[in-house]
Design an enzyme around this catalytic site. Structure first.
Site, PDB file in Angstrom:
ATOM      1  N   LYS B  81     -47.360  41.072  14.500  1.00 44.38           N
ATOM      2  CA  LYS B  81     -48.259  40.079  15.095  1.00 44.38           C
ATOM      3  C   LYS B  81     -49.338  39.684  14.092  1.00 44.38           C
ATOM      4  O   LYS B  81     -49.764  40.521  13.274  1.00 44.38           O
ATOM      5  CB  LYS B  81     -48.882  40.704  16.353  1.00 44.38           C
ATOM      6  N   SER B 156     -50.080  38.264  24.996  1.00 44.50           N
ATOM      7  CA  SER B 156     -50.386  37.433  23.849  1.00 44.50           C
ATOM      8  C   SER B 156     -49.428  37.638  22.667  1.00 44.50           C
ATOM      9  O   SER B 156     -49.433  36.835  21.729  1.00 44.50           O
ATOM     10  CB  SER B 156     -51.810  37.714  23.374  1.00 44.50           C
ATOM     11  N   SER B 180     -50.322  42.789  26.735  1.00 47.35           N
ATOM     12  CA  SER B 180     -49.831  41.795  25.781  1.00 47.35           C
ATOM     13  C   SER B 180     -48.560  42.170  25.037  1.00 47.35           C
ATOM     14  O   SER B 180     -48.045  41.370  24.263  1.00 47.35           O
ATOM     15  CB  SER B 180     -50.919  41.467  24.752  1.00 47.35           C
TER      16      SER B 180
END
Lengths: 104, 483
Positions: B81, B156, B180
């Protein structure tokens, strides 16, 4: 409790956020919409508990002051904007004359 | 053939020399290109580093040729990420304010992945500063669900989940603050694990809400996720909040039945309003678990309904403090102005998107004089009640809890405009972050063609039992997990 437009301006100042004046009513409405859902917490009896600031039973862990040397992939000079006498120099603030043309 | 191999099997073949790591890396890039993972397609990948990845693959081959000990992730491509620091690609956090920021140091999790032989091939799209549940809040445009590009991949960490679901990589890193990793895992039909708070180092993870944040792992299978977590878990001297607790072998119980395991079904996670098809999928999984030898009983976590209001006070409060550092002086974007305060305000206003701005304002408000006790202090007290709920249930002899991961399957892009509606996506996941316990989502079937995740939660540092149950359920479900 409801958030007024003046409070939005005050909080934006505290948070160093420059809000366009036209957005303030919308933001106040959004914050009030969100905070209305938080009111349920005021009805909860929490007299038997203390606040927690972390998730571990032992509380916030501490380490010896001084810490560890953080290994950097590149020397400080490589990512600092500028250096002088071993000190990092950050960009100077713009003057009134160059504010419109200088953006980082 | 290699596309169907597990990460462990792939690493083994790299070590044996029957598959060249460079070929595996090329296949990953070919797959990313084939399914258009970049900005013109799924928008799951924000940046890649093909040259460095191929160089790392050659290095893996060289080490094996020289007789070095095989490593558990030798030559296995991974993505991470964009809020996890790497040395060669921007750690943009999905934000304009850090668009070109390349970290001068590497996160511990990436260092450990590389030490285990993994090859980081790219950085993935995300909601800006991890604030969101759909990856629509990225400054670089929304990511899309590879199973149906008209729908969100969750968030996310939606880009990481999408890359695993699309078959680009077997393992990816995401981060968790309120769900997330687990929620996008559920939306994309892959496995996602959030470890115990303190299980994995946060050094090099850009802070959102420090008392909640943990790095999590996506895997195409439970075994991939177990292998990935095993590689990054453990004490790190650069993160004081990482725990000095021994790391179990998460793959050791892969073949065990569930004799003696007690599973709780918390009634608050199966409300009347829950989509009946999701309830049915989860109850069918509980039946399978019972058939494997586990006992299942109803339990209660009475403060569950308070989790979202509590979370959305604490997380923005911590974010308002953590994001104060992005002021145009030390990192990323700087918009010049005649005076210092104007420079701060213009930089932050132009650099942050609407959701981040909203949460900074909300967090600053609940911490401000006159409101601190009513909101922030109260939320911290309720957080203690939520953590006590879990403690009581686990103390009563329950080993794990089983629930739906999310109240809905992946929803269409652009359909959740009300901020609080979006926040409710985290209703079944935020509790684990507030209590600091480990939790894992795995696919348990589909509704309207889209995946549904089942969530397993365990007590602090008991990831081993979490994986034991997940392995067993995955095995029992077989292909039914994906139909």
């Amino acid at each position: 409790m409801s958030v007024t437009e003046d409070e939005v301006r005050h909080v934006a100042t505290l948070a160093r956020l420059g809000l366009d004046e036209s957005r303030i009513p919308t933001i106040a409405a959004e914050l009030n919409g969100i905070l209305a859902h938080m009111e349920v917490l005021s009805k909860v009896d929490t007299s038997i508990v203390g606040p927690v600031t972390g998730v571990g039973a032992a509380g916030t862990p501490l380490r010896v002051d001084g810490g560890n040397q953080i290994p950097l992939a590149r020397p400080r000079e490589a990512f600092a904007p500028a250096m002088r006498d071993g000190l990092l120099l950050v960009p100077r603030l713009a003057t009134h004359e160059d504010v419109d043309v200088e953006t980082a | 053939m290699e596309a169907t191999l597990s990460a462990a099997e792939l690493a083994k073949r790299h070590a044996l020399g029957s598959v060249a790591p460079a070929e595996t890396v090329k296949q990953a890039f070919a797959r990313a290109s084939e399914i258009r993972a970049g900005p013109q397609g799924l928008n799951a990948l924000l940046s890649t580093d093909r040259e460095a990845a191929l160089g790392a693959a050659d290095e893996v081959s060289r080490l094996h040729r020289e007789g070095n000990r095989p490593r558990p992730l030798a030559g296995v491509p991974v993505v991470v990420k964009a809020n996890i620091a790497t040395l060669t690609m921007p750690t943009s956090c999905g934000s304009r304010i850090l668009e070109h920021y390349v970290s001068p140091f590497e996160s511990t999790v990436v260092t450990r992945l590389r030490a285990a032989g993994a090859i980081v091939i790219g950085k993935t799209n995300m909601d800006e500063f991890a604030m969101g549940s759909s990856t629509e809040n990225s400054a670089f445009g929304p990511a899309k669900n590879p199973l149906d590009p008209t729908r969100v991949p969750g968030g996310s960490s939606g880009g990481s989940a999408a890359c695993v679901a699309a078959g680009i990589v077997r393992i990816a890193l995401g981060s968790e603050t309120g769900g997330s990793v687990r929620q996008p895992a559920s939306f994309c039909g892959v496995v996602g694990v959030k470890p115990t708070y303190g299980r994995v180092s946060r050094y090099g993870l850009v802070a959102f809400a420090s008392s909640l944040d943990q790095v999590g792992v996506f895997g195409r299978t439970v075994d991939d996720a177990a292998l990935g977590l095993g590689a990054i878990a453990g004490r790190d001297r650069y993160d004081s909040t990482s725990a000095d607790v021994p790391v179990d072998d998460y793959r050791a119980l892969a073949d065990r039945d569930l004799e003696g395991v007690k599973i709780g079904r918390p009634r608050e996670y199966f409300p009347e309003s829950l989509d009946a098809r999701i309830r049915d999928r989860c109850d069918a999984s509980l039946e399978l678990l019972r058939g494997l030898g586990a006992t299942v009983r109803d339990v209660s976590l009475p403060h569950t309904e308070l989790a979202i209001p509590t979370y959305y006070i604490i997380a923005p409060a911590e974010a308002s403090s953590n994001l104060a550092r992005f002021d145009g002086v030390r990192y990323g974007l700087r918009v010049n102005a005649p005076a210092l305060r104007d420079m701060y305000e213009r930089t932050r206003s132009e650099g942050f998107g609407p959701e981040v701005t909203r949460r900074i304002l909300l967090g600053t408000y609940v911490l401000s004089a006159g409101y601190y006790d009513a909101y922030y202090r109260k939320a911290q007290e309720v957080r203690a009640l939520i953590a006590d709920d879990f403690r009581r249930v686990f103390d009563s002899g329950v080993n794990v809890l089983f629930t739906p991961t999310a109240p809905t399957p992946a929803f269409p892009l652009g359909t959740r405009s009300d901020p609080y509606d979006m926040y409710l996506s985290d209703i079944f996941t935020a509790t684990a972050n507030l209590a600091g316990i480990p939790a894992l989502s795995l696919p348990v079937g589909r509704v309207d063609g889209m995946p549904v995740g089942g969530q397993v939660m365990a007590s602090h540092f008991d990831e081993a039992t979490l994986f034991r149950v997940a392995y067993a359920l995955e095995r029992a479900l077989g292909e039914d997990a994906h139909r």
